[in-house]
Design a protein around this motif. Structure first.
Motif, short mmCIF file in Angstrom:
data_model
loop_
_atom_site.label_atom_id
_atom_site.label_comp_id
_atom_site.label_asym_id
_atom_site.label_seq_id
_atom_site.Cartn_x
_atom_site.Cartn_y
_atom_site.Cartn_z
N PHE A 17 28.39 3.85 15.48
CA PHE A 17 27.95 2.46 15.44
C PHE A 17 26.97 2.15 14.31
N GLY A 18 26.48 3.22 13.68
CA GLY A 18 25.39 2.93 12.76
C GLY A 18 25.57 3.45 11.36
N GLN A 19 26.75 3.77 10.98
CA GLN A 19 26.90 4.29 9.63
C GLN A 19 28.12 3.68 8.97
N LEU A 20 27.90 3.21 7.76
CA LEU A 20 29.04 2.66 7.04
C LEU A 20 29.96 3.79 6.63
N GLY A 45 38.02 -3.64 7.20
CA GLY A 45 36.57 -3.81 7.17
C GLY A 45 35.82 -2.49 7.17
N ILE A 46 34.59 -2.58 7.67
CA ILE A 46 33.82 -1.35 7.74
C ILE A 46 33.64 -0.97 9.18
N GLY A 57 29.83 -2.86 11.05
CA GLY A 57 29.68 -4.20 10.50
C GLY A 57 29.23 -5.17 11.57
N VAL A 58 29.74 -4.99 12.79
CA VAL A 58 29.38 -5.87 13.89
C VAL A 58 27.92 -5.67 14.26
#
Lengths: 686, 365
Positions: free
Chosen positions: A98-101, A118-119, A123-124
C-alpha cells in the motif's frame, strides 16, 4: 566543501519530496486522478483489480463488496470501502503493497495480468492523503493466522515509504458472526464526486462482472441502493503461465537490463534460457548475425553489442541473406474468458434474446501472443435508436474512456453493419440498434495510445482479428434476424390455419345454414409447404435443455428428409432421451433420417441436453437434406459439414502434446496465421 | 347500379359472397373473395353513362396470407351484422360498426379505414349501396346557400320546406347524409347555375359579398374532398333542374382530383360513379393559367405535389388535352396557388373581377 555537500544533500532530499508529490500532481492524468469524478472510479478500479488478481492467483472464487458513502457533500468527501475474500496480505507486506510506488511481483514477468494500470493501490493511498490528510485503513487476514491485522497506512512522501499507525490484531467477523477466514478490507476517504452514467463506478463494476463471470460483486452507492451481480460460473479463469520474452517483442532498454543482470556464462545459454522461441540453432545464428562470440558473457556486452543483438532479433541483421527463423512464442500464457462464459456474463447484465460470442484462436503480433474475443447481444429490451453500447476490455479490465480513439472501436466501425441488420449512417461508425458489442483483448503486452491506458493503439494484426470476429458476429446476427422473420411468417401461417380458417368455415356455414366443411384440403393448399418448428427450453426440474423439433408436411405429396441439428457437444453437453436414434454427422452435428412423411402428417424429434447450465444453450439450428424447401430450417451446406469434420481432425491432432523444439514449426515475424481455421455453422463467406 | 332498396335481394347478394368462400373450402381450396380492382389502372370511361367506371380487371382475395384471411373473416362478420340490422330495422354508422367489431374476436377491425374499405368492397361486389346495408357515413355533407327550395323529411316524419336563401342563416342549409328521394325532394329554384367551392373561407367571402344574389346562383361549400351526399345532391340538381355545375377550387394537384371526383367519379367509388358524378361540371379555377395571368401569390410545388401531378398525367380521367396542358403547365412553372390568394388585389376582387371574367369566358355572366 562539507557545507556545500550538506546543502546539496538537503536539496536532493527536498527535491525528492517535491518530486513525489509533484510527480503525482503532474501525472494525475495518467494515474487516473485528474478529476473528482474519475478519482473514485480509479480508486475502485485499483482495489477491485487487486482483489480479482489475488483471488485468481490463490484460486479462490471472488466475493467483492464495494461501498461508497458521502461523508461531507459540501466538500465532496467520499468514503470508499472495498472488501474481498481473497488470500489477504501478510502483516509484513502490507506497507509494501500500500505504500510503495512501483511495487509488484509482475514487473519482469511477461504474462497477461490486470494490474498494468496506473501505480496501483499506492496511488489511492496517496490521493486520499493528499486530499483529506487521512491515512487509509486496512484490515487483512490470511488463512494461517488466527486473527486479522488492522492498520492505518499513510505515506511519507519524502522517503517514498509507508507510515504505519495504530496497528493492532483484531478478530474479524462476517456479518453473520462467523469468523472471516481470509480477506482484505480497505477503507479510505478522499475528495471525489460520485456520478452515474457511462463513466461511473456502477458501469465499471457492471463491466467487470461481465468479464469476470466467476466473481460475485455487490455495490452500495451513496444513496444506499445496493446492486448485486451474481456469480454465474464456478470456474475460475485458467491459471496463466508466465512466459519469457520473445526476441521480436523486446526493446533495447529491456535487453540491456537483461544482459546486465545475467549471470549466464555464454551467449547461447543466455539466449535459450531467457527468451522464448529460440532454439539452439537460432541462438547460434543470432550470435553470428550480431557478430558476437558464442562464448561471450552476456554481462560483458557493450552497448553496441546489445544493439547489434537487437538488430539480429528484429531481422535487420541476416545470416546467409536470411533473417533468423524463430519459433512462435507459446500462447498458453493467455487466459481468454471463453465463449460460453462471455455469453453468460452478457446475459446476466443485459436481458436479451440473442447472444453470439466468439473467441478467436490465439495468435502473435511482434512476438506478443494475443487473443481476441467478441460478443454481440441483441434484443428488444434495449434502446433501438441510439448507438450500440461498446464494451471494451483489455485483459479483463474495462476500458471506459477514449472510446473513439481505441483500436477496438475502430475495428467495430470498419464493419458495414447494415448488411447484418443494424443501422449505420453511411456504413461507417458505431452502428445503431438494440445491441451491445463486447470486445476483449487478452495479451501479454497490451499497447495503449497513452499512459492513461484507456484506448488501445493501432495494431494491424489485432485490428484484423477483431474485424474478422465482428464479421462472424454480424453473420450470426443476420441469421438470427432472418430466422426470426421466417419464424414470424410461420407463426402467421399457423394462426391462419389454426384460428382464422376454422372461423371462416364456421361463420360462413352459420350464415348459409349449412354444415361446417372439412378443412384438410384447404389447409394443404394454403400452407403448401413443409414446415419445421423448433423449441429449445430449459427444464427446471430435470436441469436439462429440452429440444423438440416438429416437421409438418403440408404438401400434397409424401416427402423424405434428413434433419440435422447443432448441439453443444464441444462444450461438454450430452444428448439424452433421443428415442429416434439417428447418428453423429460431425462434431456438434446430429442427424436423423425421416423416410416418409405423408401429406398432412407430422414427425416429432425430441431429446434433452444434460450437463449444461441454464442459458448455455438457448437456440437450436435445424438443417435439412432434401429437395423440397423446409420453412423453419436451413438447407444443409455439405461443404460446411466437410469443413467441420476437417476442423475436428485438426483439433484432435493439436490435442496431442506438441513436440518441443520442433524445428519445422517456424513463423514469420508479424504474420497472423491464416484464418486460424475458425469456421462456424454460419459458413465461411468472408 | 341503382338502389336495390329490397332487403331480401340485398341479403341474397351478400350470401353470394359467403357462398364463394364456403364452396371453395368444400372443394378443398383456400376460400376467396373476388372483386374488381379498385385502382386507377382499372377505371375506364363508360360512354353510355358519361362517367368513369371500374373495368373488367378483377382481383381475388384468397386466404393464403394471414392479412387477407382476416379480411375474409371480417367480411363474414360484416355480412352477419348487416343481416341482423336489416332484420331488426336498425342502422348504424361506419364508426359504430368499427366499435361493434371489438366483440368479433379474430375478425375485429384494426382501424376504421379497414371497416370503411370493407363496406365499399361489399358495395362493389354486391352492386348494392351502403344505404341498403343500413350503414351510414360519419362524414357531414355540404353547406348550401342560394335561391333553391327543397323539402326534407325530418325526424318526426314531416316534410319541411326550406329555401336555402330565405330560411337559413349565414352558414346555409346543411345537406344531410341521405339525399335520396325518400328523404329529399327538389322543389323549385331560381338560379342560373351552381358553384361548388373548395374552402370555407372563399364560400363565406362570396356569401358576404352577396355573390349568389348578384349572379343568381347557388353556392355549395365542398369541405375539401366532397362527401358522397354532396356529390349526389349536385348530381340531382344538375339532372332534375338541368343546372350547370361550376367548380371553383384551389390551384393545386389535389384540387384537380376533387374536380375529377365530381365530374368523372372517384376511383374509390367508381362502382357508383353514374350515381354520384356530374359529367357536365366544369372547372373554373384556379388554373395554372390564372397563376400567371393574375400574377397570384404562389407556393413552390412540393415533392408530393409533383408526384401527384405526374400520376394525374397517366390518370384516364385527365386524359383530355385541356387537362394535360394544365398539368404540364403547373409542372413547368412549379407553382401552386390558393383560392384566397386572389385577396392580393382586395377583398372584392374575386367577386368584382375574377369570377365575372371567368364566368364570362364560360358564357355564364
Amino acid at each position: 566543501m562539507i557545507r556545500v555537500a550538506g546543502i546539496a544533500d538537503k536539496m536532493a532530499k527536498n527535491q525528492k519530496q517535491i518530486a513525489i508529490s509533484e510527480f503525482f500532481e503532474k501525472n494525475k492524468h495518467f494515474l487516473g486522478f485528474d478529476s473528482l469524478q474519475r478519482s473514485v472510479i480509479t480508486a475502485v478500479k485499483e482495489a477491485v483489480d487487486n482483489s480479482l488478481d489475488a483471488c485468481e492467483e490463490a484460486r479462490i472464487l471472488p466475493e467483492i463488496k464495494v461501498k461508497i458513502s458521502k461523508i461531507d457533500s459540501n466538500k465532496d468527501i467520499l468514503e470508499l470501502q472495498t472488501e474481498d475474500n481473497g488470500p489477504g496480505i501478510p502483516q509484513k507486506s502490507i506497507e509494501k503493497v500500500f505504500g510503495q510506488l512501483l511495487f509488484g511481483s509482475r514487473f519482469h514477468a511477461i504474462r497477461q495480468s490486470r494490474g498494468q494500470q496506473g501505480i496501483g493501490i499506492t496511488g489511492v493511498v496517496m490521493y486520499s492523503q493528499l486530499t483529506t490528510g487521512k491515512p487509509t485503513h486496512v484490515i487483512s487476514k490470511i488463512a494461517s493466522d488466527p486473527t486479522a491485522v488492522s492498520v492505518n497506512i499513510g505515506l511519507d512522501t519524502r522517503k517514498n515509504k509507508a507510515v504505519k499507525s495504530d496497528q493492532t490484531r483484531i478478530i474479524w467477523e462476517n456479518d453473520d458472526q462467523t469468523m472471516k477466514e481470509h480477506g482484505l478490507r480497505v477503507t479510505t476517504r478522499m475528495k471525489a464526486k460520485y456520478q452515474r452514467g457511462r463513466q461511473s463506478v456502477f458501469q465499471y463494476l457492471r463491466m467487470t462482472s461481465i468479464v469476470n463471470p466467476h466473481a460475485e460483486i455487490t455495490f452500495t452507492d451513496p444513496d444506499g441502493e445496493t446492486f448485486h451481480w451474481p456469480r454465474v460460473t464456478e470456474r475460475l479463469p485458467s491459471k496463466v503461465d508466465a512466459i519469457k520474452p520473445h526476441p521480436h517483442g523486446i526493446e533495447l532498454g529491456q535487453l540491456q537490463r537483461m544482459c546486465r543482470e545475467s549471470s549466464d556464462s555464454r551467449m547461447t545459454v543466455f539466449l535459450r534460457q531467457n527468451f522464448s522461441g529460440v532454439s539452439m540453432r537460432a541462438a547460434k545464428e543470432l550470435c553470428e548475425a550480431a557478430e558476437l562470440e558464442i562464448t561471450t558473457k552476456p554481462k560483458s556486452l557493450k552497448p553496441d553489442d546489445v544493439r547489434a543483438l537487437l538488430e539480429a532479433f528484429q531481422g535487420e541483421r541476416e545470416v546467409n541473406g536470411k533473417a533468423i527463423k524463430l519459433l512462435s512464442p507459446p500462447t498458453n500464457c493467455l487466459s481468454p474468458i471463453e465463449e460460453m462464459l462471455i455469453k453468460k456474463g452478457l446475459s446476466k447484465t443485459i436481458d436479451s434474446k440473442f447472444v453470439a460470442t466468439m473467441t478467436r484462436a490465439p495468435t502473435v503480433s511482434h512476438g506478443n501472443p494475443f487473443q481476441v474475443e467478441v460478443g454481440l447481444i441483441f434484443g428488444e429490451g434495449m434502446v433501438a435508436d441510439k448507438h450500440v453500447e461498446v464494451l471494451r476490455f483489455a485483459n479483463r479490465v474495462p476500458l471506459m474512456y477514449q472510446q473513439g480513439g481505441c483500436l477496438l472501436t475502430k475495428a467495430i466501425e470498419s464493419v458495414d453493419w447494415r448488411q447484418y441488420g443494424l443501422e449505420q449512417a453511411g456504413g461507417k461508425g458505431v452502428p445503431k440498434g438494440p445491441a451491445a458489442i463486447l470486445v476483449h483483448l487478452a495479451s501479454t503486452n497490451v499497447q495503449f495510445t497513452s499512459e492513461a491506458k484507456e484506448a488501445l493503439s493501432d495494431n494491424e494484426f489485432v485490428f484484423e482479428e477483431t474485424r474478422r470476429a465482428m464479421l462472424e458476429m454480424g453473420r450470426g446476427l443476420r441469421k438470427h434476424l432472418e430466422k426470426k422473420k421466417k419464424m414470424a411468417k410461420t407463426r402467421e401461417k399457423f394462426e391462419l390455419i389454426n384460428d382464422i380458417l376454422p372461423a371462416i368455415a364456421e361463420k360462413s356455414a352459420s350464415i348459409l345454414e349449412r354444415p361446417v366443411p372439412d378443412l384438410a384440403g384447404s389447409i394443404t393448399k394454403i400452407m403448401s409447404a413443409v414446415i419445421c418448428n423448433e423449441s429449445t427450453t430449459w427444464n427446471k426440474e430435470t436441469k436439462q435443455v429440452d429440444v423438440s423439433i416438429t416437421l409438418f408436411n403440408y404438401t400434397s405429396r409424401s416427402r423424405s428428409y434428413s434433419l440435422l441439428v447443432n448441439w453443444p457437444e464441444k462444450s461438454g453437453g450430452e444428448m439424452v432421451g433421443n428415442e429416434r436414434g439417428g447418428r453423429k454427422e460431425a462434431m456438434g452435428i446430429w442427424g436423423w433420417k425421416i423416410e416418409t412423411l405423408e401429406p398432412g402428417e407430422k414427425a416429432v424429434l425430441e431429446y434433452s441436453l444434460s450437463n449444461l447450465e441454464k442459458g448455455d444453450w438457448t437456440e437450436t439450428e435445424v438443417f435439412f437434406r432434401g429437395s423440397q424447401d423446409v420453412i423453419g430450417a436451413t438447407k444443409l451446406d455439405e461443404k460446411m459439414l466437410v469443413e467441420i469434420r476437417k476442423q475436428e481432425e485438426i483439433l484432435n491432432q493439436s490435442d496431442a502434446p506438441a513436440e518441443e523444439g520442433d524445428a519445422n514449426v517456424t513463423y514469420e515475424p508479424g504474420v497472423v496465421e491464416g484464418d486460424s481455421g475458425q469456421t462456424t455453422l454460419f459458413g465461411g463467406e468472408n | 347500379m341503382a338502389r336495390v332498396n329490397d332487403p331480401e335481394l340485398t341479403k341474397a347478394r351478400l350470401h353470394l359472397v359467403v357462398e364463394e368462400m364456403y364452396d371453395r373450402i368444400v372443394k378443398g381450396e383456400p376460400p376467396t373473395m373476388t372483386l374488381p380492382v379498385r385502382t386507377k389502372n382499372n377505371i375506364g370511361f363508360d360512354k353510355k353513362l358519361g362517367v368513369y367506371k371500374y373495368g373488367k380487371k378483377r382481383s381475388t382475395r384468397d386466404a393464403t396470407s394471414l392479412g387477407s384471411a382476416k379480411n375474409l373473416l371480417r367480411a363474414l362478420h360484416v355480412v352477419e351484422f348487416i343481416e341482423e340490422m336489416i332484420e331488426a330495422g336498425k342502422s348504424s354508422t361506419l364508426r359504430e360498426m368499427y366499435y361493434i367489431s371489438e366483440s368479433w374476436g379474430l375478425g375485429k377491425f384494426g382501424s376504421q379505414n379497414e371497416s370503411n374499405n370493407l363496406a365499399e368492397d361489399l358495395e362493389v361486389v354486391t352492386t348494392c349501396l351502403r344505404e341498403d346495408f343500413k350503414l351510414r357515413p360519419e362524414e357531414d355533407g355540404a353547406r348550401m346557400i342560394g335561391n333553391v327550395t327543397i323539402e326534407e323529411l325530418n325526424r318526426r316524419g314531416q316534410w319541411m320546406t326550406i329555401n336555402a336563401r330565405d330560411d337559413v342563416g349565414d352558414s346555409g342549409y346543411g345537406v344531410p347524409y341521405n339525399v335520396e328521394i325518400e328523404k329529399i325532394r327538389l322543389k323549385e329554384h331560381d338560379v342560373n347555375f351552381l358553384m361548388a367551392i373548395e374552402t370555407g373561407g372563399m364560400f363565406d367571402r362570396l356569401v358576404e359579398n352577396g355573390f349568389d344574389e348578384e349572379y343568381n346562383c347557388g353556392l355549395i361549400h365542398l369541405k375539401g374532398q366532397p362527401a358522397r351526399s354532396t356529390r349526389r345532391i349536385m348530381k340531382r340538381m344538375n339532372e332534375e333542374w338541368d343546372l350547370p355545375v361550376i367548380v371553383f377550387l384551389d390551384g393545386d394537384p389535389w384540387s384537380f382530383r376533387i374536380f375529377a371526383s365530381i365530374a368523372y367519379g372517384a376511383i374509390k367509388t367508381a362502382h357508383i360513379s353514374e350515381y354520384l358524378a356530374t359529367p357536365s361540371a366544369s372547372y373554373l379555377g384556379i388554373t395554372a393559367d390564372d397563376i400567371l395571368a393574375y400574377d397570384l401569390p404562389s407556393d413552390e410545388l412540393s415533392k408530393k405535389d409533383i408526384e401527384a401531378l405526374n400520376a394525374e398525367l397517366s390518370d384516364p380521367r385527365f386524359a383530355d388535352g385541356w387537362w394535360q396542358d394544365q398539368i404540364n403547365m403547373m409542372l413547368e412553372i412549379g407553382k401552386k396557388a390558393e383560392q384566397q390568394s386572389l385577396a392580393k388585389y382586395g377583398l372584392d376582387f374575386v367577386t368584382d373581377t375574377y369570377l365575372p371574367e371567368k364566368l364570362g369566358e364560360m358564357g355564364l355572366a
